[in-house]
Design a protein around this motif. Structure first.
Motif, PDB file in Angstrom:
ATOM      1  N   HIS A  25      10.296  26.857   7.286  1.00  0.00           N
ATOM      2  CA  HIS A  25       9.235  26.477   6.346  1.00  0.00           C
ATOM      3  C   HIS A  25       7.913  26.968   6.904  1.00  0.00           C
ATOM      4  CE1 HIS A  25       9.214  23.037   9.215  1.00  0.00           C
ATOM      5  NE2 HIS A  25       7.913  23.125   9.063  1.00  0.00           N
TER       6      HIS A  25
ATOM      7  N   SER B  83      23.319  22.572   1.893  1.00  0.00           N
ATOM      8  CA  SER B  83      22.480  23.645   1.358  1.00  0.00           C
ATOM      9  C   SER B  83      23.328  24.558   0.486  1.00  0.00           C
ATOM     10  CB  SER B  83      21.822  24.422   2.493  1.00  0.00           C
ATOM     11  OG  SER B  83      22.803  24.964   3.352  1.00  0.00           O
TER      12      SER B  83
ATOM     13  N   VAL C   2      11.354  23.984   2.041  1.00  0.00           N
ATOM     14  CA  VAL C   2      12.259  24.172   3.172  1.00  0.00           C
ATOM     15  C   VAL C   2      13.342  25.141   2.691  1.00  0.00           C
ATOM     16  CG1 VAL C   2      13.900  23.057   4.728  1.00  0.00           C
ATOM     17  CG2 VAL C   2      11.784  21.866   4.058  1.00  0.00           C
TER      18      VAL C   2
ATOM     19  N   SER D 235      16.962  26.194   9.256  1.00  0.00           N
ATOM     20  CA  SER D 235      16.019  26.212   8.127  1.00  0.00           C
ATOM     21  C   SER D 235      14.645  26.692   8.577  1.00  0.00           C
ATOM     22  CB  SER D 235      15.915  24.831   7.501  1.00  0.00           C
ATOM     23  OG  SER D 235      15.230  23.954   8.364  1.00  0.00           O
TER      24      SER D 235
ATOM     25  N   SER E 125      16.537  28.145   3.524  1.00  0.00           N
ATOM     26  CA  SER E 125      17.666  28.462   4.405  1.00  0.00           C
ATOM     27  C   SER E 125      17.310  29.585   5.361  1.00  0.00           C
ATOM     28  CB  SER E 125      18.857  28.966   3.582  1.00  0.00           C
ATOM     29  OG  SER E 125      19.329  27.990   2.726  1.00  0.00           O
TER      30      SER E 125
END
Ligand code: AMP
Ligand code: GLY
Length: 417
Positions: free
Chosen positions: A405, A369, A324, A403, A326
């Motif tokens: 992914h 984060s 995951v 985020s 930023s």
């Protein structure tokens, strides 16, 4: 055994997690660590690039083994400083770490050792760059000679983009394009004996379907059901042992983790790159499957006694990890956002799925984060399909503004493609 781990990414969290489960480890420290590692190790502050500071910390803690995670401290000579202070260290010397620190050096070692790799030219002028691009044709592969956190390589059909990347580097390696699936194979070595781990596959591009820019790695899985069962033996014989032997013969033995990034081409296995440390995120899946307690193996490598190491034991389980990241990664990432859902994964999904922290930081009672790659959500299962399902279920619980992914980690392999 008292162990100090240097670094603070998901790879170091995976290393610390495995070490914390090893009954021989009596105390575990990590410097600088991150918010997740703090749950399994005692964090210390240190400038990880300062060898004298790391050696002093190791001595102060009474560390009996120092494990250096990332490449930058190794290339800066941190392992040399720790070794000089009389503390066993897992990680190569500055000179041996050049295998990762300079692509031109790696090419020279491979040529001397007869290791199969892409044909290449080292270029320092625009004229040399043009000649090399013409010699190989598209797709063009242009690599910054030095360390670039996985972002120094451009593979493109666009000749202008290839020239522009080359212009931004002092010295570049331009090489033949290698077609075929990629495999990461790690070996633990003391400079003489070489002990291969299980192969894994990494997903380097930012977006689904291998689109978008290169990153440090967006996910990984192991084992590789599609790979030839003889792959590890072949790579041992043609790549890993010859490279370790060549560096020893040069008087700069490589001890630590030798990472071979490979392309399985129609003409056989070719080395894409070497790294001088555990890969991130492949380590997360490889260590999830390792049954043998880790500390003793690393200590044997550090002490030059790897010939005494019993064969490694592996779980039959498969493992998948999904990174995951930023917003804006691999560009300048957005940071400082709260991460929610970590407790839910721990309460609902463990121990088959768990979160390894990369760029995270504790701020009061929140975790926020603090880097490009933020978390590496890792899961095991009886096969890749189950491990994948568990990993994505856990990813779904994580809430981090902006985020990103990939949704296709291990998808093809799980479907037998
Ligand atoms: P490296 O940092 O050398 O591992 O390169 C990063 C990524 O670029 C690799 O994982 C490959 O996907 C790609 N790459 C590097 N070299 C080549 C090559 N010679 N042919 C095709 N792809 C390559
Ligand atoms: N996963 C790629 C690397 O660690 O370099």
């Amino acid at each position: 055994m008292k162990v100090l781990v240097i670094g603070g990414g998901a790879r170091e969290h995976a290393l610390c997690r495995s070490l914390s489960l090893d009954p021989d480890v009596t105390a575990l420290y990590c410097a600088p660590g991150n918010a997740g590692i703090a749950e399994v190790a005692e964090l210390r502050e240190v400038d990880a690039l300062d060898g004298d500071a790391v050696a002093a910390l190791a001595t102060e803690l009474g560390a009996e083994l120092v494990v250096v995670g990332p490449e930058a401290p190794l290339v800066a000579g941190v392992a040399d400083a720790v070794r000089a202070a009389g503390v066993p260290v897992f990680g190569p010397s500055r000179e041996a770490a050049l295998l990762e620190g300079s692509k031109a050096f790696a090419k020279d070692v491979m040529a001397a050792a007869g290791v199969p790799t892409a044909r290449s030219y080292v270029c320092t002028t625009p004229e040399e760059v043009d000649d090399a691009l013409d010699a190989f044709g598209a797709p063009y592969v242009v690599k910054d000679d030095g360390l670039a956190a996985g972002k120094g390589v451009v593979v493109t059909e666009d000749r202008e983009a290839a020239r522009e990347h080359a212009r931004g580097c002092d010295r570049v390696v331009i090489e033949e394009y290698l077609d075929g699936p990629e495999v990461s194979l790690f070996a633990i070595t003391d400079g003489v004996t070489v002990l291969p781990l299980q192969p894994a596959q990494d997903f380097k591009r930012a977006l689904d379907g291998d689109e978008g820019p290169n990153t440090g790695g967006m996910g990984a899985y192991s084992p590789l059901p599609w790979a030839d069962p003889k792959l590890v033996d072949e790579v041992m014989a043609t790549v890993l042992q010859p490279t370790v032997d060549e560096l020893r013969h040069r008087g700069t033995p490589f001890s630590g983790l030798l990472y071979a990034g490979l392309a399985i081409t129609g003409r056989g296995v070719r080395v894409i790159e070497f790294n001088a440390r555990f890969g991130d995120p492949e380590t997360q899946v490889v260590l999830a499957r390792l049954r043998t307690p880790l500390a003793g193996v690393l200590l044997n490598a550090a002490n030059g006694t790897l010939d005494l190491q019993a064969p490694l034991n592996w779980h039959d389980d498969a493992a998948v990890t999904v990174v995951v990241a930023s917003a804006n990664y691999p560009g300048t990432p957005r940071t400082g956002d709260p991460i929610e859902g970590l407790d839910e994964v721990a309460a609902e999904d463990g121990p088959e799925a768990y979160v390894l922290h990369a760029g995270t930081r504790r701020e009061g009672d929140r975790v926020v984060s603090a880097g490009g790659r933020v978390l590496s959500v890792t899961a095991t299962g009886s096969d890749l399909a189950q491990a994948r399902e568990r990993a994505y279920k856990a990813v779904g619980r994580i809430r981090l503004a902006g985020s990103q992914h990939r949704t296709d980690i291990a998808a093809k392999a799980a479907e037998g493609r």
